[in-house]
Design an enzyme around this catalytic site. Sequence first.
Site, PDB file in Angstrom:
ATOM      1  N   LYS A 104      -9.718  12.623  -1.640  1.00  0.00           N
ATOM      2  CA  LYS A 104      -9.064  13.602  -2.518  1.00  0.00           C
ATOM      3  C   LYS A 104     -10.110  14.475  -3.210  1.00  0.00           C
ATOM      4  O   LYS A 104      -9.959  15.695  -3.320  1.00  0.00           O
ATOM      5  CB  LYS A 104      -8.187  12.885  -3.554  1.00  0.00           C
TER       6      LYS A 104
ATOM      7  N   ASN B 227      -6.634   6.422  -8.210  1.00  0.00           N
ATOM      8  CA  ASN B 227      -7.174   7.128  -7.046  1.00  0.00           C
ATOM      9  C   ASN B 227      -7.316   8.633  -7.287  1.00  0.00           C
ATOM     10  O   ASN B 227      -7.787   9.366  -6.425  1.00  0.00           O
ATOM     11  CB  ASN B 227      -6.332   6.853  -5.792  1.00  0.00           C
TER      12      ASN B 227
ATOM     13  N   ASP C 181       2.730  12.006  -5.806  1.00  0.00           N
ATOM     14  CA  ASP C 181       3.599  10.924  -6.267  1.00  0.00           C
ATOM     15  C   ASP C 181       3.402  10.641  -7.756  1.00  0.00           C
ATOM     16  O   ASP C 181       2.283  10.405  -8.205  1.00  0.00           O
ATOM     17  CB  ASP C 181       3.331   9.650  -5.460  1.00  0.00           C
TER      18      ASP C 181
ATOM     19  N   ARG D 169       0.545  -1.785   2.328  1.00  0.00           N
ATOM     20  CA  ARG D 169       1.898  -1.309   2.006  1.00  0.00           C
ATOM     21  C   ARG D 169       2.595  -0.725   3.229  1.00  0.00           C
ATOM     22  O   ARG D 169       3.784  -0.988   3.465  1.00  0.00           O
ATOM     23  CB  ARG D 169       1.818  -0.273   0.878  1.00  0.00           C
TER      24      ARG D 169
ATOM     25  N   ASP E   1      -1.919  15.964  -7.740  1.00  0.00           N
ATOM     26  CA  ASP E   1      -1.451  14.794  -7.016  1.00  0.00           C
ATOM     27  C   ASP E   1       0.055  14.959  -6.796  1.00  0.00           C
ATOM     28  O   ASP E   1       0.697  15.760  -7.473  1.00  0.00           O
ATOM     29  CB  ASP E   1      -1.767  13.550  -7.858  1.00  0.00           C
TER      30      ASP E   1
ATOM     31  N   GLU F 227       7.275   7.362  -6.366  1.00  0.00           N
ATOM     32  CA  GLU F 227       6.250   6.955  -5.404  1.00  0.00           C
ATOM     33  C   GLU F 227       6.988   6.865  -4.067  1.00  0.00           C
ATOM     34  O   GLU F 227       7.803   5.959  -3.856  1.00  0.00           O
ATOM     35  CB  GLU F 227       5.647   5.601  -5.779  1.00  0.00           C
TER      36      GLU F 227
ATOM     37  N   ASP G 200      -2.180  10.940 -11.971  1.00  0.00           N
ATOM     38  CA  ASP G 200      -1.666   9.849 -12.812  1.00  0.00           C
ATOM     39  C   ASP G 200      -2.283   8.495 -12.503  1.00  0.00           C
ATOM     40  O   ASP G 200      -2.179   7.571 -13.315  1.00  0.00           O
ATOM     41  CB  ASP G 200      -0.147   9.739 -12.652  1.00  0.00           C
TER      42      ASP G 200
END
Length: 285
Positions: free
Chosen positions: A217, A243, A84, A128, A82, A91, A240
């Site tokens: 993903k 998702n 971020d 967002r 991943d 992020e 982390d």
Amino acid sequence: MTTQNLIIQSPALSGELIEHAAAIAEASGVQRLGTTAARILGVNTDADVREEIRLWGERVNVDTAYVLAGAKLTDCKLLAMDMDSTLINIECIDEIAAFGGVKEQVASITEAAMRGEIKDFSESLIRRVAFLKGLSTDVLQAVYEQKLRLNPGAEQLIQTAQQAGIKVLLVSGGFTFFTEKLKSLLNLDAAHANVLESSEGRLTGLVKGRILDAQGKADTLLQFAQTLGAQPEQIIAIGDGANDLKMLGLAGYSVAYRAKPVVRAQARFALNVTGLDGVLNWFEK
């Protein structure tokens, strides 16, 4: 029964801590792996002992990992990460939002999504990104230059993996602007993320095309693994947030890095105090 070793790691790993872990795990021996890590040999793998070791590690700030004796990095074929808060320290969407004065609103949604409190990642991303409407696309470069840093041990992990013949995949619910720069910087084999739509030098507040969510993903990792002929036990995946869970579920070495509780609870391995290169100590030379 296959022998397992226990790898313990901490920036301040004292001899006393090593002895304590060896006693709890009923070890047959100990190998020191430098100043920050040790391999506790031939340990008891009963569930109650493993749980005691896990709780001990959390209490004394030591990362613990049960690994098959003789496991080698060259046995693996794929490292998937991943972006971020895993490969990098931020992020990205939160830092983009900061330039528009809406970081607090965006970051609260990000946090809820990563903790698994918002189940639909796509919906959370759409909400967002809408806050970013009207911002200059120059903000993306500013975030990259001013805010984005690789997390500790990232370069060492990736370079060593590549030297071992492992292909490296960056798969992110973030944005291609950043993944493409990191792909070039670190010579990654593949990178996938979401596309921020822009028009006339301004962000439109929309994501272009299909959103790369948790299932996306996982699908990306699976497709890449198939091209390599990589079996689950030959895959290392690191993340982390909530998702990342579907992606982590496809990897024999599923790693929660500085992760949310929901991720730590489901991943087989966790790095809570050690850098990303802590993964390397699990494998024997």
